[in-house]
Scaffold this motif. Structure first.
Motif, mmCIF file in Angstrom:
data_model
loop_
_atom_site.group_PDB
_atom_site.id
_atom_site.type_symbol
_atom_site.label_atom_id
_atom_site.label_comp_id
_atom_site.label_asym_id
_atom_site.label_seq_id
_atom_site.Cartn_x
_atom_site.Cartn_y
_atom_site.Cartn_z
ATOM 1 N N VAL A 297 -6.707 29.767 64.844
ATOM 2 C CA VAL A 297 -6.182 30.871 65.657
ATOM 3 C C VAL A 297 -7.325 31.629 66.323
ATOM 4 O O VAL A 297 -7.284 31.909 67.531
ATOM 5 C CB VAL A 297 -5.342 31.833 64.789
ATOM 6 N N ILE A 298 -8.355 31.947 65.555
ATOM 7 C CA ILE A 298 -9.468 32.729 66.104
ATOM 8 C C ILE A 298 -10.271 31.912 67.107
ATOM 9 O O ILE A 298 -10.813 32.452 68.079
ATOM 10 C CB ILE A 298 -10.335 33.275 64.963
ATOM 11 N N ALA A 299 -10.316 30.600 66.920
ATOM 12 C CA ALA A 299 -10.948 29.747 67.930
ATOM 13 C C ALA A 299 -10.212 29.868 69.257
ATOM 14 O O ALA A 299 -10.829 29.882 70.334
ATOM 15 C CB ALA A 299 -10.966 28.296 67.460
ATOM 16 N N GLY A 300 -8.879 29.968 69.193
ATOM 17 C CA GLY A 300 -8.102 30.181 70.413
ATOM 18 C C GLY A 300 -8.384 31.528 71.045
ATOM 19 O O GLY A 300 -8.447 31.655 72.274
ATOM 20 N N ILE A 301 -8.547 32.543 70.209
ATOM 21 C CA ILE A 301 -8.888 33.872 70.730
ATOM 22 C C ILE A 301 -10.240 33.821 71.444
ATOM 23 O O ILE A 301 -10.401 34.373 72.541
ATOM 24 C CB ILE A 301 -8.907 34.900 69.588
#
Length: 365
Positions: free
Chosen positions: A124-128
């Motif tokens: 998820v944070i990679a997407g952010i």
């Protein structure tokens, strides 16, 4: 302490400090990849610094916005597709800043779950981080909250906060819009991040096979068309805003075309949208047919294929169109501004719908 009394730990209560520390270490390179002038700190402190002067601003106004992804998260969780919702989170915030003429500068996220699963959180944070790179803003911090008992197994929630800047006097407020202005639309990448409560209801009632090719696009699985991340328009629009070529913009989110365009209009300006002026995307036609959705409901629930609307003076339309197309945007002529009560009317072969300033939608026939 009595030897007969059990010794309690935070981890036994469901919170792993070690897992949180491991996540911070894992996402460090992702965060560092988003750094830009004005932001060069490391994550892990109690807050993040940003220097507007280092970013090139002389007398900036700060513009702030926060948002979430909504129930699209549930679709991502149920489908184990966590890689793109972070882009959605950033997009919902930064697209709201660019419509005010502001450049997104820095972003902070909030990730909350019952039990921290680093594989999911890191995706998820990679997407952010990817969304921040697309928008040109720095991910300078955030919060990861592990809260046992608050969320069902595997569930999590996301929120984002973004700050941007615009030089004083260059902000877009809609005051330059007048009758005669042309409305241009920029194509959306799909449903974006609004209307998913209805999408999920249709998926359940109609028993959609999300893992099968879409009826309207045999080359893609239905789930992939639904989970497609919200398009980020910042880098293509910011140069035109700074050159004074756009007088107002509306990000088409909840409320659709009907309710978002009037938000950027002055009194005495009415938006006339020609719904037959562009081809409805296959996904939108599919949703409408599957739910037997009235055209007016479509126009105030979904983006109908238009993610951003621009109000442009007639003399600048061709230049704006050319520059946006060269930047990779699909530009649609969707209507114009007329004299009348502040609001929006969508007309097409399926009927006419109007929303007045108080956001009450009215079917006109």
């Amino acid at each position: 302490m009595s030897s007969n009394t059990p010794s309690y730990t935070y981890e036994q209560a469901g919170v792993s400090i070690d897992a949180g520390n491991a996540l911070v270490k894992a996402i460090g390179p992702l965060v560092k990849a988003t750094m830009r002038p004005g932001a060069d700190g490391e994550i892990g402190g109690f807050g993040g610094f940003f220097d507007p002067k280092a970013a090139g601003y002389k007398d900036p106004l700060l513009v702030a916005g926060n948002d979430g992804v909504g129930t699209k998260l549930k679709l991502a969780i149920d489908s184990d597709m966590h890689d793109a919702v972070g882009i959605d989170l950033v997009a919902m915030c930064v697209n709201d800043l660019i419509v005010q003429g502001a450049e997104p500068l820095f972003f902070l996220d909030y990730f909350a779950t019952g039990k921290l699963e680093n594989g999911v959180a890191e995706r998820v944070i990679a997407g952010i981080a990817e969304g921040c790179k697309q928008a040109g803003c720095a991910l300078i911090g955030g919060e990861t909250a592990e809260m046992p008992g608050m969320y069902a197994g595997g569930d999590y929630d996301l929120a984002g906060f973004c700050v941007g800047a615009v030089e004083r006097g260059e902000q877009l407020t809609g005051d330059r819009v007048a009758p005669g202005h042309i409305l241009l639309g920029l194509k959306s990448s799909g449903v974006h991040s609004n209307g998913f409560s209805l999408v999920r209801r249709l998926a359940e009632d109609k028993q959609w096979r999300l893992d099968r090719p879409a009826l309207f696009d045999s080359d893609r699985l239905l789930i992939n068309t639904l989970i497609e991340p919200t398009r980020i328009y910042v880098k293509t629009l910011l140069p035109l805003v700074r050159d004074g070529l756009i007088d107002a913009m509306a990000h088409i989110t909840g409320g659709g075309l009907l309710e978002n365009i009037p938000r950027v209009l002055p009194q005495g300006a009415h938006a006339e949208v020609d719904a037959d002026g562009w081809d409805q995307p296959g996904l939108m036609a599919f949703l409408q047919a599957q739910g037997n959705i009235e055209p007016g409901e479509m126009a105030r629930t979904f983006n109908c294929g238009v993610g951003m609307v621009l109000a442009v003076a007639p003399s600048k339309v061709e230049l704006v169109r050319t520059r946006l197309e060269e930047a990779g945007e699909d530009v649609l002529a969707i209507g114009r501004i007329t004299e009348g009560e502040k609001g929006c009317t969508v007309r097409g072969s399926q009927g006419t719908w109007s929303a007045k300033e108080d956001w009450e939608a009215v079917h006109l026939g």
